[in-house]
Design an enzyme around this catalytic site. Structure first.
Site, PDB file in Angstrom:
ATOM      1  N   CYS A  50       0.949  -1.202  -0.069  1.00 23.89           N
ATOM      2  CA  CYS A  50      -0.239   0.009   0.044  1.00 23.89           C
ATOM      3  C   CYS A  50       0.777   1.317   0.037  1.00 23.89           C
ATOM      4  O   CYS A  50       0.284   2.239  -0.431  1.00 23.89           O
ATOM      5  CB  CYS A  50      -0.789   0.053   1.373  1.00 23.89           C
ATOM      6  SG  CYS A  50      -0.223   0.081   2.746  1.00 23.89           S
ATOM      7  N   ARG A  52       4.248   1.376  -1.381  1.00 23.66           N
ATOM      8  CA  ARG A  52       5.149   1.237  -2.179  1.00 23.66           C
ATOM      9  C   ARG A  52       5.210   0.461  -3.271  1.00 23.66           C
ATOM     10  O   ARG A  52       4.430  -0.767  -3.336  1.00 23.66           O
ATOM     11  CB  ARG A  52       6.676   1.056  -1.591  1.00 23.66           C
ATOM     12  CG  ARG A  52       7.005  -0.397  -1.148  1.00 23.66           C
ATOM     13  CD  ARG A  52       8.213  -0.537  -0.401  1.00 23.66           C
ATOM     14  NE  ARG A  52       8.211   0.263   0.538  1.00 23.66           N
ATOM     15  CZ  ARG A  52       9.077   1.546   0.905  1.00 23.66           C
ATOM     16  NH1 ARG A  52      10.080   1.818  -0.295  1.00 23.66           N
ATOM     17  NH2 ARG A  52       9.296   2.136   1.802  1.00 23.66           N
ATOM     18  N   SER A 110       9.992   2.907   5.917  1.00 22.17           N
ATOM     19  CA  SER A 110       8.483   2.799   6.080  1.00 22.17           C
ATOM     20  C   SER A 110       7.996   3.992   6.578  1.00 22.17           C
ATOM     21  O   SER A 110       8.570   4.696   7.255  1.00 22.17           O
ATOM     22  CB  SER A 110       8.326   1.768   7.124  1.00 22.17           C
ATOM     23  OG  SER A 110       8.499   0.316   6.478  1.00 22.17           O
ATOM     24  N   GLN A 121       6.111  -8.793   3.527  1.00 21.83           N
ATOM     25  CA  GLN A 121       5.655  -8.437   2.455  1.00 21.83           C
ATOM     26  C   GLN A 121       6.866  -8.888   1.234  1.00 21.83           C
ATOM     27  O   GLN A 121       6.509  -9.368   0.096  1.00 21.83           O
ATOM     28  CB  GLN A 121       5.054  -7.243   2.411  1.00 21.83           C
ATOM     29  CG  GLN A 121       3.792  -6.769   3.028  1.00 21.83           C
ATOM     30  CD  GLN A 121       3.635  -5.442   3.176  1.00 21.83           C
ATOM     31  OE1 GLN A 121       4.481  -4.602   3.299  1.00 21.83           O
ATOM     32  NE2 GLN A 121       2.390  -4.942   3.137  1.00 21.83           N
ATOM     33  N   ALA A 191     -17.401   3.035  21.365  1.00 21.92           N
ATOM     34  CA  ALA A 191     -16.950   2.244  20.392  1.00 21.92           C
ATOM     35  C   ALA A 191     -16.039   2.950  19.345  1.00 21.92           C
ATOM     36  O   ALA A 191     -15.979   2.945  18.301  1.00 21.92           O
ATOM     37  CB  ALA A 191     -18.024   1.785  19.570  1.00 21.92           C
TER      38      ALA A 191
END
Length: 464
Positions: A50, A52, A110, A121, A191
């Protein structure tokens, strides 16, 4: 042979570009196979996440390789023109390409330094490339080393130990208070997204029981099913606090839902066993006066953010140690890659010597037909011993000098002294064959209509 990388990441391209360039997992194998049909591309690996999209490749020529990979990316994603794509791309070769891969694997490049997902990955991308036979000796060595470097960074630094998200910082603090979360109970009040993320992290850390309350009973039931927990009626949650070791509050209320008196009653009912309260609500839902209750530990969103910033700074310090490891390990790989340069010469030298020996032995044996089989073996052994001794020092010198500043000169001298460049076809191995197999065999020819050296525009290029 040259190792290059062409790609883009969250640092160079917005999400609308990254999502167009991303390659679905189901198409990576086909894309790799097609990558190797571009002339001059010998090995290839495609890393698509997502944040690179990067192509690592071994190519014959650096500029030609850059152009071919840019063309491959444009051909793969017809929604992006080359003009739209090029400004976001980065280009590295040699030591910079190796260092970039090592930094990516170790999560130094990152969005969140120290995150662990990227290593998995990269391993997945490598497995796909292996399955489709698009890697060879060079790529296999470098990627395996990158994985090793990432593991070393995690083992020898604390880059992944400090929480850098608010939700996980809450879990980190809970572990400091209770050490063992296995038998602890969490009460989730409201929530909010961060509270739900914190609950997920707590469950991942083995928390024993989750109890959930919201103003909407059905929502509480749905969340309880999601987390494998127990719904609690909203009007009863203050009484239920006594059973909770950890209370996570995240609602849209504009006032304090939990007061110091509420917490004092819960602590008394717990016989002064500690209680950890996390208020991720804005405005706050827990009265700050709770901090004065003995055995009650309250942290609000600002406390957690402060913790995150402190941890982020510590991670950056650990990242400096990791960067030094990367530089050290890049040097190791560069020495190995230089050693590949001498391999074709050594192989060719040995083949030339063996051919000469074989020819001379055959001529001699034809005039000594009376020799016994044992005598023939002795003659052949003598010839082999003489040849091996004659070329031994040359091969040792080539191996020892290849990483020196004069390495190329030694290789060139050996090839001239032994006339290795005039060998007939098939007498010894070429540089390509000795260094690594092509990613597809036979290598497809230049596709009709393509230019010999495509225009690569005003790309930014970094070379070693």
């Amino acid at each position: 042979m040259h190792l290059i990388v062409v790609g883009l990441s969250h640092k160079t391209a917005p999400v609308e570009i990254r999502e167009k360039l991303a390659v679905p997992e189901s198409r990576i194998g086909e894309a790799l196979s097609r990558l190797c049909t571009y002339q001059g591309v010998k090995e290839g690996l495609l890393l698509s996440t997502c944040n690179r999209v990067e192509v690592y490749s071994v190519v014959d020529d650096i500029d030609h390789g850059y152009g071919r990979i840019q063309e491959f990316l444009a051909d793969t994603h017809l929604a992006l023109s080359s003009e739209q794509l090029t400004p976001h791309l980065y280009w590295h070769t040699g030591d910079r390409a190796i260092a970039h891969l090592f930094r990516v694997a170790a999560s130094l490049d990152s969005m969140i330094v120290g995150e662990s997902q990227i290593l998995g990955q990269l391993k997945d991308a490598f497995e796909v490339a292996l399955a489709h036979k698009t890697t060879g000796v060079i790529m296999n060595k470098v990627v395996k080393k990158a994985i090793s470097v990432a593991k070393r960074v995690r083992t020898e630094t604390k880059i992944a130990e400090m929480a850098v998200s608010v939700s996980y910082a809450a879990v980190e603090l809970a572990k400091k208070i209770f050490s063992d979360l296995a038998h602890r109970t969490v009460l989730l009040v409201g929530a909010g997204e961060m509270a739900k993320l914190a609950a997920q992290h707590l469950i991942a850390q083995g928390v024993g029981q989750v109890r959930i309350t919201t103003r909407t009973p059905q929502h509480a039931v749905e969340l309880a099913e999601q987390f494998g927990g127990t719904p609690v009626p909203f009007e009863q949650f203050k009484d239920d606090m006594a059973s909770a070791d950890i209370v996570l509050v995240s609602t849209g209320a504009s006032h304090y839902l939990i007061t110091a008196d509420d917490v004092q009653r819960a602590v008394d009912a717990r016989r002064n066993r500690p209680m950890f309260l996390i208020d991720i609500s804005v405005p706050r839902n827990i009265d700050p006066a709770v901090r004065h209750v003995d055995n009650a530990f309250l942290f609000d969103i600002d406390d957690l953010k402060q913790r995150v910033e402190q941890n982020r700074a510590e991670r950056l310090q650990e990242a400096e140690k990791a960067e030094r490891m990367v530089v050290e390990e890049v040097g190791v790989v560069l020495e190995w890659m230089k050693s590949l340069e001498v391999t074709p010469t050594i192989v060719a030298l040995k083949n030339r010597a063996d051919d000469i020996k074989r020819g001379e032995v055959e001529k001699t044996m034809s005039r000594l037909a009376h020799l016994s089989a044992q005598d023939r073996e002795i003659v052949e052994g003598l010839a082999s011993a003489i040849v091996n001794k004659l070329i031994h020092n040359t091969m040792v010198t080539l191996k020892s000098e290849v990483n020196s500043s004069s390495g190329a000169a030694f290789i060139e001298a050996a090839r001239r002294f032994y006339n290795l460049d005039s060998q007939p076809s098939g007498e010894g191995l070429s540089g390509d064959a000795a260094a690594r197999p092509p990613c597809l065999s036979p290598q497809p020819q230049e596709r009709q209509g393509e230019e010999a050296a495509p225009q690569t525009g005003g790309r930014k290029r970094t070379s070693s």
